[in-house]
Design an enzyme around this catalytic site. Structure first.
Site, PDB file in Angstrom:
ATOM      1  N   GLU A   1       7.636   2.374  -6.106  1.00 44.52           N
ATOM      2  CA  GLU A   1       7.720   1.940  -4.700  1.00 44.52           C
ATOM      3  C   GLU A   1       7.915   3.142  -3.788  1.00 44.52           C
ATOM      4  OE1 GLU A   1       7.259  -0.120  -2.522  1.00 44.52           O
ATOM      5  OE2 GLU A   1       8.018  -2.119  -2.907  1.00 44.52           O
TER       6      GLU A   1
ATOM      7  N   ASP B   1      14.376  -1.172   1.097  1.00 47.72           N
ATOM      8  CA  ASP B   1      15.118  -1.343   2.352  1.00 47.72           C
ATOM      9  C   ASP B   1      16.106  -2.507   2.140  1.00 47.72           C
ATOM     10  OD1 ASP B   1      15.774  -1.937   5.056  1.00 47.72           O
ATOM     11  OD2 ASP B   1      13.903  -1.117   5.760  1.00 47.72           O
TER      12      ASP B   1
ATOM     13  N   ASP C   1       3.608   3.564   6.771  1.00 38.41           N
ATOM     14  CA  ASP C   1       2.752   3.480   7.962  1.00 38.41           C
ATOM     15  C   ASP C   1       3.519   3.173   9.236  1.00 38.41           C
ATOM     16  OD1 ASP C   1       3.280   0.747   7.013  1.00 38.41           O
ATOM     17  OD2 ASP C   1       1.924   0.159   8.627  1.00 38.41           O
TER      18      ASP C   1
ATOM     19  N   ARG D   1       0.818  -1.201   0.000  1.00 36.01           N
ATOM     20  CA  ARG D   1       0.000   0.000   0.000  1.00 36.01           C
ATOM     21  C   ARG D   1       0.862   1.266   0.000  1.00 36.01           C
ATOM     22  NH1 ARG D   1      -2.448  -3.020   4.707  1.00 36.01           N
ATOM     23  NH2 ARG D   1      -4.330  -3.981   3.899  1.00 36.01           N
ATOM     24  N   GLY D   2       2.088   1.115   0.457  1.00 35.55           N
ATOM     25  CA  GLY D   2       2.922   2.289   0.745  1.00 35.55           C
ATOM     26  C   GLY D   2       3.131   3.241  -0.416  1.00 35.55           C
TER      27      GLY D   2
ATOM     28  N   LEU E   1      11.523  -5.988  -3.642  1.00 35.72           N
ATOM     29  CA  LEU E   1      11.739  -5.613  -5.035  1.00 35.72           C
ATOM     30  C   LEU E   1      12.316  -6.773  -5.838  1.00 35.72           C
ATOM     31  CD1 LEU E   1      11.478  -3.261  -6.900  1.00 35.72           C
ATOM     32  CD2 LEU E   1      13.705  -2.439  -6.136  1.00 35.72           C
TER      33      LEU E   1
HETATM   34  C1  PRP Z   1       7.465  -1.758   2.444  1.00 36.31           C
HETATM   35  C2  PRP Z   1       7.726  -1.033   1.140  1.00 36.31           C
HETATM   36  C3  PRP Z   1       8.404  -2.045   0.291  1.00 36.31           C
HETATM   37  C4  PRP Z   1       9.118  -2.930   1.288  1.00 36.31           C
HETATM   38  C5  PRP Z   1      10.568  -2.606   1.293  1.00 36.31           C
HETATM   39  O1  PRP Z   1       6.260  -2.443   2.334  1.00 36.31           O
HETATM   40  O2  PRP Z   1       6.534  -0.556   0.560  1.00 36.31           O
HETATM   41  O3  PRP Z   1       7.480  -2.786  -0.472  1.00 36.31           O
HETATM   42  O4  PRP Z   1       8.571  -2.656   2.586  1.00 36.31           O
HETATM   43  O5  PRP Z   1      11.273  -3.432   2.180  1.00 36.31           O
HETATM   44  P1  PRP Z   1      12.421  -4.421   1.704  1.00 36.31           P
HETATM   45  O6  PRP Z   1      13.282  -3.708   0.717  1.00 36.31           O
HETATM   46  O7  PRP Z   1      13.154  -4.711   2.995  1.00 36.31           O
HETATM   47  O8  PRP Z   1      11.780  -5.649   1.132  1.00 36.31           O
HETATM   48  P2  PRP Z   1       5.485  -3.063   3.585  1.00 36.31           P
HETATM   49  O9  PRP Z   1       5.770  -4.530   3.645  1.00 36.31           O
HETATM   50  O10 PRP Z   1       5.789  -2.262   4.818  1.00 36.31           O
HETATM   51  O11 PRP Z   1       3.963  -2.924   3.170  1.00 36.31           O
HETATM   52  P3  PRP Z   1       3.081  -1.603   2.868  1.00 36.31           P
HETATM   53  O12 PRP Z   1       3.609  -1.012   1.579  1.00 36.31           O
HETATM   54  O13 PRP Z   1       1.690  -2.116   2.731  1.00 36.31           O
HETATM   55  O14 PRP Z   1       3.240  -0.637   4.040  1.00 36.31           O
END
Ligand code: PRP
Length: 186
Positions: free
Chosen positions: A102, A106, A162, A45-46, A111
């Site tokens: 995105e 992180d 969030d 959702r982010g 990705l």
């Molecule tokens: C967040 C963000 C990325 C992911 C990055 O999503 O939107 O998709 O984390 O993290 P990474 O590089 O360590 O994989 P999240 O899982 O928090 O879900 P959201 O977008 O619904 O908040």
């Protein structure tokens, strides 16, 4: 629900700075995809705030679609390295010029998984645009074509990101003071 002022440590990127950078990204993307059928894919959702602001700064015709994924190990603040598709795209991407949008990269695991999945569907091109890049946290190398801001390893929220599903609506990127933040009890 706490007022965010109670746990806001600092505003890392204010609303004006965000919008200025998004405008620059929009110009760059519009030039790069001139005469191509640009198809933006937002990972829920982010990424939704970034997508909706970015698309208003892209001056060429383009389409959008959404997908949702979930990390294994729900509730964790950190990716586990594996993701599960919970909502697929509406339209096929074969032969299309796809740009993934995105909010943050992180560890890079999300990705990497999404790129692996979408790559099997044979798009004409597959690129990545992220608003935030927590580069020092990377655990798996992933190609990123457009970056809004490289940020330090701080616990950030707002503008799509969030805290226990809240505060996504804030127009800036803030840093959480974890000692002052109390998670909701539901
Ligand atoms: C967040 C963000 C990325 C992911 C990055 O999503 O939107 O998709 O984390 O993290 P990474 O590089 O360590 O994989 P999240 O899982 O928090 O879900 P959201 O977008 O619904 O908040």
């Amino acid at each position: 629900m706490q007022d965010y002022h109670e746990f806001l440590d600092e505003i890392l990127i204010d609303a004006t700075t965000l919008q200025e950078r998004i405008s620059e990204l929009g110009v760059e993307i519009s030039q790069d995809y001139k005469d191509k059928d640009l198809h933006l894919i937002c990972i829920l959702r982010g990424g939704i705030l970034f997508l909706t602001d970015l698309m208003r700064q892209i001056s060429i015709p383009h389409t959008i679609d959404f997908m949702a994924i979930s990390s294994y190990g729900v509730g964790d603040r950190e990716s586990s390295g594996q993701v599960r598709l919970t909502m697929d795209l509406r339209d096929p991407i074969k032969g299309r010029n796809v740009l993934l949008v995105e909010d943050i990269v992180d560890s890079g695991y999300t990705l990497a998984s999404v790129l692996g999945l979408l790559g099997t569907r044979k798009p004409a091109s597959l690129k990545v645009c992220t608003l935030l890049d927590k580069a020092e946290r990377r655990e798996t190398e992933v190609p990123i074509d457009y970056v809004g801001f490289v940020i330090p390893n701080k616990y950030v929220f707002g503008y799509g990101l969030d805290l226990d599903e809240f505060y996504r609506e804030l127009p800036f990127i803030g840093v959480v003071n974890e000692e002052k933040y109390t998670p909701p009890d539901h």
